[in-house]
Design a protein around this motif. Structure first.
Motif, PDB file in Angstrom:
ATOM      1  N   THR A 124      18.574  14.882 -15.892  1.00  9.64           N
ATOM      2  CA  THR A 124      17.414  15.167 -16.741  1.00  9.64           C
ATOM      3  C   THR A 124      16.773  13.866 -17.207  1.00  9.64           C
ATOM      4  O   THR A 124      15.542  13.733 -17.187  1.00  9.64           O
ATOM      5  N   ARG A 125      17.613  12.922 -17.589  1.00  4.77           N
ATOM      6  CA  ARG A 125      17.090  11.616 -18.017  1.00  4.77           C
ATOM      7  C   ARG A 125      16.316  10.947 -16.883  1.00  4.77           C
ATOM      8  O   ARG A 125      15.257  10.372 -17.098  1.00  4.77           O
ATOM      9  N   PHE A 126      16.844  11.055 -15.670  1.00  2.35           N
ATOM     10  CA  PHE A 126      16.150  10.460 -14.531  1.00  2.35           C
ATOM     11  C   PHE A 126      14.837  11.174 -14.256  1.00  2.35           C
ATOM     12  O   PHE A 126      13.818  10.545 -13.982  1.00  2.35           O
ATOM     13  N   SER A 127      14.843  12.508 -14.322  1.00  2.00           N
ATOM     14  CA  SER A 127      13.614  13.251 -14.014  1.00  2.00           C
ATOM     15  C   SER A 127      12.503  12.959 -15.023  1.00  2.00           C
ATOM     16  O   SER A 127      11.329  13.059 -14.691  1.00  2.00           O
ATOM     17  N   SER A 129      12.352   9.866 -16.935  1.00  2.00           N
ATOM     18  CA  SER A 129      11.973   8.446 -16.951  1.00  2.00           C
ATOM     19  C   SER A 129      11.674   7.871 -15.564  1.00  2.00           C
ATOM     20  O   SER A 129      10.922   6.908 -15.446  1.00  2.00           O
ATOM     21  N   ARG A 130      12.296   8.424 -14.531  1.00  2.00           N
ATOM     22  CA  ARG A 130      12.132   7.939 -13.155  1.00  2.00           C
ATOM     23  C   ARG A 130      12.450   6.437 -13.023  1.00  2.00           C
ATOM     24  O   ARG A 130      11.907   5.751 -12.161  1.00  2.00           O
ATOM     25  N   SER A 131      13.357   5.961 -13.861  1.00  2.00           N
ATOM     26  CA  SER A 131      13.707   4.541 -13.809  1.00  2.00           C
ATOM     27  C   SER A 131      14.912   4.325 -12.891  1.00  2.00           C
ATOM     28  O   SER A 131      15.718   5.230 -12.668  1.00  2.00           O
ATOM     29  N   ALA A 132      15.005   3.128 -12.380  1.00  2.02           N
ATOM     30  CA  ALA A 132      16.146   2.776 -11.524  1.00  2.02           C
ATOM     31  C   ALA A 132      17.444   2.836 -12.320  1.00  2.02           C
ATOM     32  O   ALA A 132      18.487   3.252 -11.806  1.00  2.02           O
ATOM     33  N   SER A 134      18.201   4.869 -14.847  1.00  5.95           N
ATOM     34  CA  SER A 134      18.650   6.253 -15.022  1.00  5.95           C
ATOM     35  C   SER A 134      19.151   6.847 -13.707  1.00  5.95           C
ATOM     36  O   SER A 134      20.051   7.679 -13.703  1.00  5.95           O
ATOM     37  N   TRP A 135      18.594   6.419 -12.582  1.00  4.66           N
ATOM     38  CA  TRP A 135      19.081   6.867 -11.276  1.00  4.66           C
ATOM     39  C   TRP A 135      20.496   6.324 -11.029  1.00  4.66           C
ATOM     40  O   TRP A 135      21.373   7.028 -10.569  1.00  4.66           O
TER      41      TRP A 135
END
Length: 148
Positions: A124-127, A129-132, A134-135
């Motif tokens: 959810t955090r990645f979706s 922020s879309r940051s590397a 968080s990925w």
């Protein structure tokens, strides 16, 4: 991370004591392993969630495993009787064994549930922020799947 290393060593001693049905080795080693693993996790409580989730899942699994070993040692009559015959320590008690088994099952279910919640939180955090970063956090939790 010395506490975690010592906890893993105690964990192996617990397993050896459990396999050989030697409660004097298995029970103290198991308690020491749980304490050391949780001390290591508490030492890292300020870590990011993706690093804490695998330690928490491992600690919950270890605690459930120790409780299972404890009930085996205390109340379960072994299928194979070894020459030293040290178990069951408190005599065979199927009813008590079954009651403790429910708690053990809950613990073995709780670990994977926490893992799944951690994985969902990272995804959810990645979706959002879309940051590397968080990925990478999501992948770190995903790669610790073997613990759940």
């Amino acid at each position: 991370d010395l506490a975690l290393y010592a906890g893993d060593c105690c964990w192996m001693l617990k397993e050896l004591g459990w396999i050989l049905l030697i409660p004097e080795l298995a029970i103290p080693s198991g308690v020491a392993a749980a304490v050391l693993v949780f001390v290591a996790a508490l030492h890292h409580v300020c870590r990011p969630m993706h690093l804490l989730v695998p330690e928490l899942v491992s600690g919950i699994w270890l605690t459930s495993n120790i409780l299972w070993m404890f009930e085996d040692m205390m109340w379960d009559d072994p299928e194979v009787h070894l020459p030293w015959s040290l178990t069951p320590v408190a005599g065979s008690d199927y009813h008590l064994y079954s009651e403790v088994e429910k708690t053990v099952s809950a613990g073995f279910t709780l670990g994977p549930a926490i893992f799944l919640l951690g994985l969902i939180a990272c995804l959810t955090r990645f979706s959002v922020s879309r940051s590397a970063e968080s990925w990478e956090a999501f992948l770190a939790v995903l790669l610790s799947l073997h613990l759940a």
